[in-house]
Design a protein around this motif. Sequence first.
Motif, PDB file in Angstrom:
ATOM      1  N   GLY A   1      98.504  58.957 -46.792  1.00  0.00           N
ATOM      2  CA  GLY A   1      99.113  57.649 -47.004  1.00  0.00           C
ATOM      3  C   GLY A   1      98.309  56.583 -46.281  1.00  0.00           C
ATOM      4  N   ALA A   2      97.603  55.756 -47.033  1.00  0.00           N
ATOM      5  CA  ALA A   2      96.738  54.745 -46.425  1.00  0.00           C
ATOM      6  C   ALA A   2      97.279  53.346 -46.640  1.00  0.00           C
ATOM      7  CB  ALA A   2      95.316  54.877 -46.960  1.00  0.00           C
ATOM      8  N   GLY A   3      98.609  53.236 -46.664  1.00  0.00           N
ATOM      9  CA  GLY A   3      99.224  51.904 -46.721  1.00  0.00           C
ATOM     10  C   GLY A   3      99.127  51.240 -45.361  1.00  0.00           C
ATOM     11  N   ASN A   4      99.957  50.235 -45.136  1.00  0.00           N
ATOM     12  CA  ASN A   4      99.929  49.526 -43.852  1.00  0.00           C
ATOM     13  C   ASN A   4     100.022  50.475 -42.670  1.00  0.00           C
ATOM     14  OD1 ASN A   4      99.737  46.708 -44.456  1.00  0.00           O
ATOM     15  ND2 ASN A   4     101.786  46.843 -45.352  1.00  0.00           N
ATOM     16  N   LEU A   5     101.037  51.360 -42.730  1.00  0.00           N
ATOM     17  CA  LEU A   5     101.273  52.242 -41.591  1.00  0.00           C
ATOM     18  C   LEU A   5     100.158  53.273 -41.417  1.00  0.00           C
ATOM     19  CD1 LEU A   5     103.148  52.965 -39.296  1.00  0.00           C
ATOM     20  CD2 LEU A   5     104.362  54.508 -40.861  1.00  0.00           C
ATOM     21  N   GLY A   6      99.789  53.946 -42.515  1.00  0.00           N
ATOM     22  CA  GLY A   6      98.720  54.952 -42.438  1.00  0.00           C
ATOM     23  C   GLY A   6      97.435  54.331 -41.922  1.00  0.00           C
ATOM     24  N   HIS A   7      97.157  53.147 -42.403  1.00  0.00           N
ATOM     25  CA  HIS A   7      95.984  52.395 -41.960  1.00  0.00           C
ATOM     26  C   HIS A   7      96.060  52.136 -40.452  1.00  0.00           C
ATOM     27  CE1 HIS A   7      93.481  48.752 -41.427  1.00  0.00           C
ATOM     28  NE2 HIS A   7      92.762  49.255 -42.413  1.00  0.00           N
TER      29      HIS A   7
ATOM     30  N   PRO B   1      94.318  54.363 -56.601  1.00  0.00           N
ATOM     31  CA  PRO B   1      92.902  54.144 -56.928  1.00  0.00           C
ATOM     32  C   PRO B   1      92.288  52.972 -56.178  1.00  0.00           C
ATOM     33  CG  PRO B   1      94.204  54.452 -58.936  1.00  0.00           C
ATOM     34  CD  PRO B   1      95.169  54.370 -57.800  1.00  0.00           C
ATOM     35  N   ASP B   2      93.105  51.937 -55.926  1.00  0.00           N
ATOM     36  CA  ASP B   2      92.576  50.734 -55.268  1.00  0.00           C
ATOM     37  C   ASP B   2      92.035  50.993 -53.870  1.00  0.00           C
ATOM     38  OD1 ASP B   2      93.433  49.543 -57.532  1.00  0.00           O
ATOM     39  OD2 ASP B   2      94.838  48.140 -56.589  1.00  0.00           O
ATOM     40  N   VAL B   3      92.649  51.908 -53.165  1.00  0.00           N
ATOM     41  CA  VAL B   3      92.225  52.115 -51.772  1.00  0.00           C
ATOM     42  C   VAL B   3      91.263  53.288 -51.610  1.00  0.00           C
ATOM     43  CG1 VAL B   3      94.261  51.060 -50.733  1.00  0.00           C
ATOM     44  CG2 VAL B   3      94.271  53.502 -51.249  1.00  0.00           C
ATOM     45  N   ILE B   4      91.219  54.170 -52.601  1.00  0.00           N
ATOM     46  CA  ILE B   4      90.319  55.321 -52.503  1.00  0.00           C
ATOM     47  C   ILE B   4      88.874  54.849 -52.404  1.00  0.00           C
ATOM     48  CG2 ILE B   4      89.386  57.318 -53.741  1.00  0.00           C
ATOM     49  CD1 ILE B   4      92.240  57.698 -54.890  1.00  0.00           C
ATOM     50  N   GLY B   5      88.155  55.423 -51.489  1.00  0.00           N
ATOM     51  CA  GLY B   5      86.763  55.054 -51.305  1.00  0.00           C
ATOM     52  C   GLY B   5      86.579  53.953 -50.284  1.00  0.00           C
ATOM     53  N   GLN B   6      87.665  53.264 -49.982  1.00  0.00           N
ATOM     54  CA  GLN B   6      87.628  52.202 -48.980  1.00  0.00           C
ATOM     55  C   GLN B   6      87.224  52.789 -47.623  1.00  0.00           C
ATOM     56  OE1 GLN B   6      91.236  49.753 -49.300  1.00  0.00           O
ATOM     57  NE2 GLN B   6      91.098  49.429 -47.086  1.00  0.00           N
ATOM     58  N   HIS B   7      86.421  52.037 -46.881  1.00  0.00           N
ATOM     59  CA  HIS B   7      86.005  52.525 -45.560  1.00  0.00           C
ATOM     60  C   HIS B   7      86.727  51.766 -44.472  1.00  0.00           C
ATOM     61  CE1 HIS B   7      82.564  55.228 -46.501  1.00  0.00           C
ATOM     62  NE2 HIS B   7      82.742  54.663 -47.681  1.00  0.00           N
ATOM     63  N   LEU B   8      87.307  52.503 -43.527  1.00  0.00           N
ATOM     64  CA  LEU B   8      88.020  51.873 -42.420  1.00  0.00           C
ATOM     65  C   LEU B   8      87.284  52.132 -41.121  1.00  0.00           C
ATOM     66  CD1 LEU B   8      91.645  53.089 -43.235  1.00  0.00           C
ATOM     67  CD2 LEU B   8      90.529  50.977 -43.967  1.00  0.00           C
ATOM     68  N   GLY B   9      87.559  51.307 -40.143  1.00  0.00           N
ATOM     69  CA  GLY B   9      87.045  51.546 -38.808  1.00  0.00           C
ATOM     70  C   GLY B   9      85.643  51.015 -38.610  1.00  0.00           C
ATOM     71  N   ALA B  10      85.249  50.965 -37.360  1.00  0.00           N
ATOM     72  CA  ALA B  10      83.931  50.472 -36.996  1.00  0.00           C
ATOM     73  C   ALA B  10      82.866  51.436 -37.520  1.00  0.00           C
ATOM     74  CB  ALA B  10      83.827  50.350 -35.479  1.00  0.00           C
TER      75      ALA B  10
ATOM     76  N   GLU C   1      83.578  55.639 -38.660  1.00  0.00           N
ATOM     77  CA  GLU C   1      84.371  55.188 -39.792  1.00  0.00           C
ATOM     78  C   GLU C   1      85.017  56.336 -40.573  1.00  0.00           C
ATOM     79  OE1 GLU C   1      80.746  54.534 -43.000  1.00  0.00           O
ATOM     80  OE2 GLU C   1      81.710  52.837 -42.029  1.00  0.00           O
ATOM     81  N   LEU C   2      85.952  55.944 -41.405  1.00  0.00           N
ATOM     82  CA  LEU C   2      86.776  56.897 -42.128  1.00  0.00           C
ATOM     83  C   LEU C   2      86.908  56.395 -43.560  1.00  0.00           C
ATOM     84  CD1 LEU C   2      88.294  59.388 -40.986  1.00  0.00           C
ATOM     85  CD2 LEU C   2      90.311  57.943 -40.802  1.00  0.00           C
ATOM     86  N   GLU C   3      86.688  57.290 -44.500  1.00  0.00           N
ATOM     87  CA  GLU C   3      86.798  56.898 -45.903  1.00  0.00           C
ATOM     88  C   GLU C   3      88.132  57.379 -46.457  1.00  0.00           C
ATOM     89  OE1 GLU C   3      83.688  58.491 -48.330  1.00  0.00           O
ATOM     90  OE2 GLU C   3      84.651  57.840 -50.202  1.00  0.00           O
ATOM     91  N   VAL C   4      88.780  56.544 -47.220  1.00  0.00           N
ATOM     92  CA  VAL C   4      90.020  56.967 -47.873  1.00  0.00           C
ATOM     93  C   VAL C   4      89.654  57.873 -49.038  1.00  0.00           C
ATOM     94  CG1 VAL C   4      92.140  56.259 -49.028  1.00  0.00           C
ATOM     95  CG2 VAL C   4      91.152  54.811 -47.240  1.00  0.00           C
ATOM     96  N   ARG C   5      90.201  59.091 -49.001  1.00  0.00           N
ATOM     97  CA  ARG C   5      89.835  60.070 -50.037  1.00  0.00           C
ATOM     98  C   ARG C   5      91.016  60.341 -50.969  1.00  0.00           C
ATOM     99  NH1 ARG C   5      86.759  64.723 -46.705  1.00  0.00           N
ATOM    100  NH2 ARG C   5      86.467  65.553 -48.817  1.00  0.00           N
ATOM    101  N   PRO C   6      90.688  60.743 -52.185  1.00  0.00           N
ATOM    102  CA  PRO C   6      91.757  60.946 -53.170  1.00  0.00           C
ATOM    103  C   PRO C   6      92.589  62.182 -52.861  1.00  0.00           C
ATOM    104  CG  PRO C   6      89.672  61.671 -54.070  1.00  0.00           C
ATOM    105  CD  PRO C   6      89.359  61.042 -52.737  1.00  0.00           C
TER     106      PRO C   6
END
Lengths: 238, 238
Positions: free
Chosen positions: B95-101, B124-133, B137-142
Amino acid sequence: MALRTVDSRDIPEATVARLPIYHRVLAGLAADKVQTVSSAELAVACGVSPAMLRKDLSQLGSYGTRGVGYEVTFLAYQIARELGVTQPWDVVIVGAGNLGHALAMYGGFASRGFRIVGLIDAHPDVIGQHLGAPGQELEVRPFADLDAVVRSAQIAVIATPADAAQDVCDRLVASGVRSILNFAPVVLSVPEGVEVRKVDLAVELQILAFHEQRREDRPTVQAASDSAHESLGEAITA
Amino acid sequence: MALRTVDSRDIPEATVARLPIYHRVLAGLAADKVQTVSSAELAVACGVSPAMLRKDLSQLGSYGTRGVGYEVTFLAYQIARELGVTQPWDVVIVGAGNLGHALAMYGGFASRGFRIVGLIDAHPDVIGQHLGAPGQELEVRPFADLDAVVRSAQIAVIATPADAAQDVCDRLVASGVRSILNFAPVVLSVPEGVEVRKVDLAVELQILAFHEQRREDRPTVQAASDSAHESLGEAITA
DNA sequence: TAGATTGTTAATCGATTAACAATC
DNA sequence: TAGATTGTTAATCGATTAACAATC
């Protein structure tokens, strides 16, 4: 009989902590148009034993019908009344970092009778920023506004870094807040009469790790003899 | 004596839940170069009674010195060992919504021995997105990658909307996860041997509201007579 | 030795469970 | 009436507190 103040029979803390679950599950049943539920059914849905459920409910009053069960909407209302969530509560969130931001956006509060009335942060970069969908938006306000914001809130959430938490807490208490939910990994000290509840994310994971370790029977360094302990550094640093 | 498996004296759950606090406070003392601490001092810092602290610590072993107190780094290490956080644990967040993020970005995990090794989402919108410095960093995976990610994780965090949580939970369990931290407001059902801990943000606020209401002596609708209850709607809807 | 502080014991308190009489 | 299910009682279990003997 007209409205009167609820009489304060004392409800055990363990029961109070479960009432919100009962309420949520009942609300779900009500949404599914379920009329009546037995303690056995409700207990399964809530993950508790039927005996405990009945004991808990009996603390509130005698709201079931022997041989039948509980009327869903009636019981849900009685619990909501007991919890004090028949009227909405106003909440201020201090700290608009990742967590504070996520909490401010969290839909689960509004639907449970809580209104986020303010979001406060000290960092100039985020002050003035607008969050949320237009119409239900929230502006990040500076620390200086805390007093004004708190005036309309009964509950405060601390979502600041650990080193700011005690200061924020003191200011909240000085502004009259007596109910605080603390997400910072710090033991807050507050005067008598102020209630702090703490949610500690790392602590939750550590408790899971403890049990996981035992299940795995992960080989672990055994308590070294006393003479050896100087060589053992701390595994995890502050 | 070489490494050997720790013997599993049973530690009361209430004690386990407090050990992470003791550990964190001790780590703070160690950072301040404090050598030794008494149960009285440590208890104040941890917000518990000295008697309880000593009782808790005595469950782990006899790590203090009468007349002196506890050696800070030694005791911190013993607690870390008991908790199983001397080696890092790998965690997957679903879950990469607000909280997961926010959880993925939360620095408090890494410093306590937890490594976020994966962040999964279905959208689909968040998959592949990269978070963190960059670098950490961490990629959102499907969702399809869940199995692969879980293979290297012992602990999973569910930060999805309520309606997805049970499905996610089932998939995690099927992939072998036995330790789950659930932020979704749902009672998860899991097979024997899987441990779920639940953090329920709205529940925390409702418990605070309950006590706040009593302190305020907020006038509340009294339990209506039975005949009147049909007119009482649910105050807060699902 | 005298003073301090732990580790443990026994007493208390609160929460959970089991069982069943009351009653729909 | 017979069957179902609550509300309550008594028994058990676990957690907390108080007190103090052991011992540094």
